[in-house]
Each structure stands twice: as structure tokens, then as C-alpha cells.
Design an enzyme around this catalytic site. Structure first.
Site, PDB file in Angstrom:
ATOM      1  CG  ASP A  67      -0.304  -0.522   2.488  1.00 58.28           C
ATOM      2  OD1 ASP A  67       0.932  -0.472   2.585  1.00 58.28           O
ATOM      3  OD2 ASP A  67      -1.038  -0.972   3.380  1.00 58.28           O
ATOM      4  CG  ASP A 136      -8.934  -1.875  12.322  1.00 60.41           C
ATOM      5  OD1 ASP A 136      -7.943  -2.506  11.896  1.00 60.41           O
ATOM      6  OD2 ASP A 136      -9.321  -0.808  11.804  1.00 60.41           O
ATOM      7  CG  HIS A 138      -5.940  -2.440   9.094  1.00 54.78           C
ATOM      8  ND1 HIS A 138      -6.120  -1.351   9.929  1.00 54.78           N
ATOM      9  CD2 HIS A 138      -4.597  -2.500   8.896  1.00 54.78           C
ATOM     10  CE1 HIS A 138      -4.955  -0.802  10.205  1.00 54.78           C
ATOM     11  NE2 HIS A 138      -4.006  -1.472   9.598  1.00 54.78           N
TER      12      HIS A 138
HETATM   13  C1  F6R Z   1       1.348  -1.334   6.124  1.00 55.38           C
HETATM   14  C2  F6R Z   1       0.147  -2.139   6.259  1.00 55.38           C
HETATM   15  C3  F6R Z   1      -0.674  -2.113   7.520  1.00 55.38           C
HETATM   16  C4  F6R Z   1       0.166  -2.407   8.750  1.00 55.38           C
HETATM   17  C5  F6R Z   1      -0.704  -2.405  10.008  1.00 55.38           C
HETATM   18  C6  F6R Z   1       0.114  -2.626  11.255  1.00 55.38           C
HETATM   19  O1  F6R Z   1       1.941  -1.521   4.851  1.00 55.38           O
HETATM   20  O2  F6R Z   1      -0.210  -2.806   5.344  1.00 55.38           O
HETATM   21  O3  F6R Z   1      -1.712  -3.056   7.415  1.00 55.38           O
HETATM   22  O4  F6R Z   1       0.776  -3.650   8.598  1.00 55.38           O
HETATM   23  O5  F6R Z   1      -1.375  -1.189  10.115  1.00 55.38           O
HETATM   24  O6  F6R Z   1       1.007  -1.572  11.417  1.00 55.38           O
HETATM   25  P1  F6R Z   1       2.142  -1.609  12.524  1.00 55.38           P
HETATM   26  O7  F6R Z   1       3.093  -2.674  12.146  1.00 55.38           O
HETATM   27  O8  F6R Z   1       2.782  -0.246  12.445  1.00 55.38           O
HETATM   28  O9  F6R Z   1       1.459  -1.869  13.817  1.00 55.38           O
END
Ligand code: F6R
Length: 263
Positions: A67, A136, A138
Site C-alpha cells: 500500500d 481492528d 486490517h
Molecule cells: C502497512 C500495512 C498495515 C500495517 C498495520 C500494522 O503496509 O499494510 O496493514 O501492517 O497497520 O502496522 P504496525 O506494524 O505499524 O502496527
């Protein structure tokens, strides 16, 4: 879903980096799907170290990032382009033309998203997709309620995600872009293997929902239960709300024992 629980974040990064190294040694033209965020940083550090000390060769590797924010230039200090250059690409011998990250500044986002999907297919598909998880549930920027069959597209970020990412934008939620281009859940599910990483107690509920809860668009990561090759590498804190911790540990211990017997 295979669940590997390590005592600490350091153990998590070591196991995840070894999975990637082993795959790369078997297939020098490995296609990696990559995530940004705080979780994979230690894994990228370990891979850089393997490159520097063992000569782990990335010259044949192709990467596709999950992303990128919409509305900030690629060279913005908090863009995912800058993140990847800083934490990985500039520190290993991967040709820059092999590194793909969604171009949020592209004219015609829909066409760009189609080309991104086509480029993944043209590369032979993703061998290992590295994933973090949001509190959440995602994955990528597929927020709760995302279609479990979704493809690369623009998504509006939830307030919660923007708050979580605010520290990277000077602490101000309003400075965090409202939208991102993200691979879809369906795109992620086509990877041959998914490597889900989570560390810290703040991820414990999301991990329990993803691994042991119902499969639902409310927790996009829960669809990984349907993926034939997902490995979740967790630290104890992120694993703490799982019901079957002892069983997962036994499964992994048995796997290591078998591998040792096989030499
Ligand atoms: C980033 C991505 C997000 C993160 C997620 C967790 O490329 O795809 O889904 O993996 O928000 O982020 P962190 O690792 O910062 O807790």
C-alpha cells in the site's frame, strides 16, 4: 493457519527473516510482497544483516508493496516509498526496477491499480506476502467491512488507523492522509504464502479474532484462515488472547523436532 509464538519481538523477527532467507536460497528470483509499519522493521533489519554478513543475494528478487498513502508525494518523508528505501531497498542489492510500490500520485488511479495487479501476475505471483495487522484486524489498508474478494484499489482509512499512524505525521491526525491505494484482500489471498507478523499486547485481540474468530469482513485478517499457507509469527504478548496457545507451541516444537530428524 500455522502459529509460531516466540518469547519476544526479537525472536519473532529472527524466525520471520529465516523463513524469507530459506525461501530466497531455494528460489533466487523470489517475489516478495512487503508491508510497512513498525512490525516488519526488525525483519528488514535482520535481512539487511544477512545480506551484509552472509552475502544473502537480493539481485534476482522482485517486490510488491501492499500500500501507499494517496495525497503525498513519493519522496515525502513519511511515504511508504521513503520507508522502504530507508529500511530495506537502499541497504540490499535489489535492482530499483524490481521494487514496486503503489504510485498514489499516478494519474488515473483505477488504471494504475489494474496495471499493479497485472504486474504481480506477470512476475509469476507473490511467493511470500509479509503482513502486519491493525488493531481492528486490517491487513494492507483493507479496513473492516472491506470485501474479502477485493482487488487493488483506493480505500478510505478509518479514524482509528489514521490515529495509529499519526505519530509518523508529527502526531497530528489531520496530517495523516485520508486515503490509500492498497492491494485488496483477494489480491493478498493469491500469494502462495502469507507471513503474518504481530508483536505487542495491543495486537492480541486482533490476532485472536483473526486466527480463532469467525471469518468476517469485520476482521479482514480472519480470511487468512482460508489461506492454505499462512504462517503467523507472534511474540507472547500478541499471542496472549489466543485460546490454543499450548497446542500451537506443541505443534511448532514437533515441527522443529521433525526437521531436526530429517537433518
Ligand atoms: C502497512 C500495512 C498495515 C500495517 C498495520 C500494522 O503496509 O499494510 O496493514 O501492517 O497497520 O502496522 P504496525 O506494524 O505499524 O502496527
Amino acid at each position: 493457519m500455522e502459529i509460531i509464538i516466540q518469547p519476544t519481538y526479537a525472536g519473532l523477527t529472527e524466525v520471520a527473516a529465516e523463513i524469507i532467507r530459506d525461501a530466497l536460497l531455494k528460489k533466487p528470483s523470489l517475489v516478495l510482497g512487503l508491508a510497512t509499519g513498525s512490525t516488519p522493521i526488525g525483519v528488514y533489519e535482520a535481512l539487511v544483516q544477512m545480506h551484509q554478513t552472509e552475502g544473502l543475494d537480493f539481485s534476482g528478487v522482485t517486490t510488491f508493496n501492499l500500500d501507499e498513502y494517496v495525497g503525498i508525494p513519493s519522496d515525502h518523508s513519511y511515504s511508504y516509498h521513503t520507508f522502504m528505501e530507508t529500511h530495506l531497498f537502499n541497504l540490499i542489492n535489489i535492482p530499483s526496477e524490481n521494487c514496486h510500490i503503489p504510485q498514489s500520485t499516478a494519474v488515473g488511479h483505477a488504471e494504475f491499480c489494474e496495471r499493479y495487479e497485472a504486474a504481480i501476475v506477470a512476475a509469476g505471483g507473490i511467493d511470500i506476502q509479509v503482513l502486519g495487522i491493525g488493531k481492528d484486524g486490517h491487513i494492507g489498508f483493507n479496513e473492516p467491512s472491506s470485501s474479502l474478494g477485493s482487488r487493488t484499489r483506493i480505500k478510505t482509512l478509518t479514524r482509528r488507523t489514521r490515529e495509529a499512524n499519526a505519530p509518523h505525521f508529527g502526531g497530528t491526525v489531520d496530517a495523516v492522509p485520508k486515503m490509500a491505494i492498497t492491494m485488496g484482500v483477494g489480491t493478498i489471498m493469491e500469494a502462495k504464502q502469507c507471513l503474518l507478523l504481530a508483536g505487542g499486547e495491543s495486537k492480541a485481540e486482533a490476532i485472536a479474532n483473526a486466527a480463532e474468530g469467525p471469518i468476517t469482513a469485520e476482521v479482514p485478517a480472519s480470511v487468512l484462515q482460508m489461506h492454505p499457507q499462512t504462517v503467523a509469527v507472534l511474540d507472547e504478548a500478541a499471542a496472549s488472547q489466543l485460546k490454543r496457545i499450548d497446542y500451537y507451541k506443541e505443534v511448532y516444537a514437533n515441527k522443529l523436532e521433525l526437521l531436526a530428524q530429517e537433518g
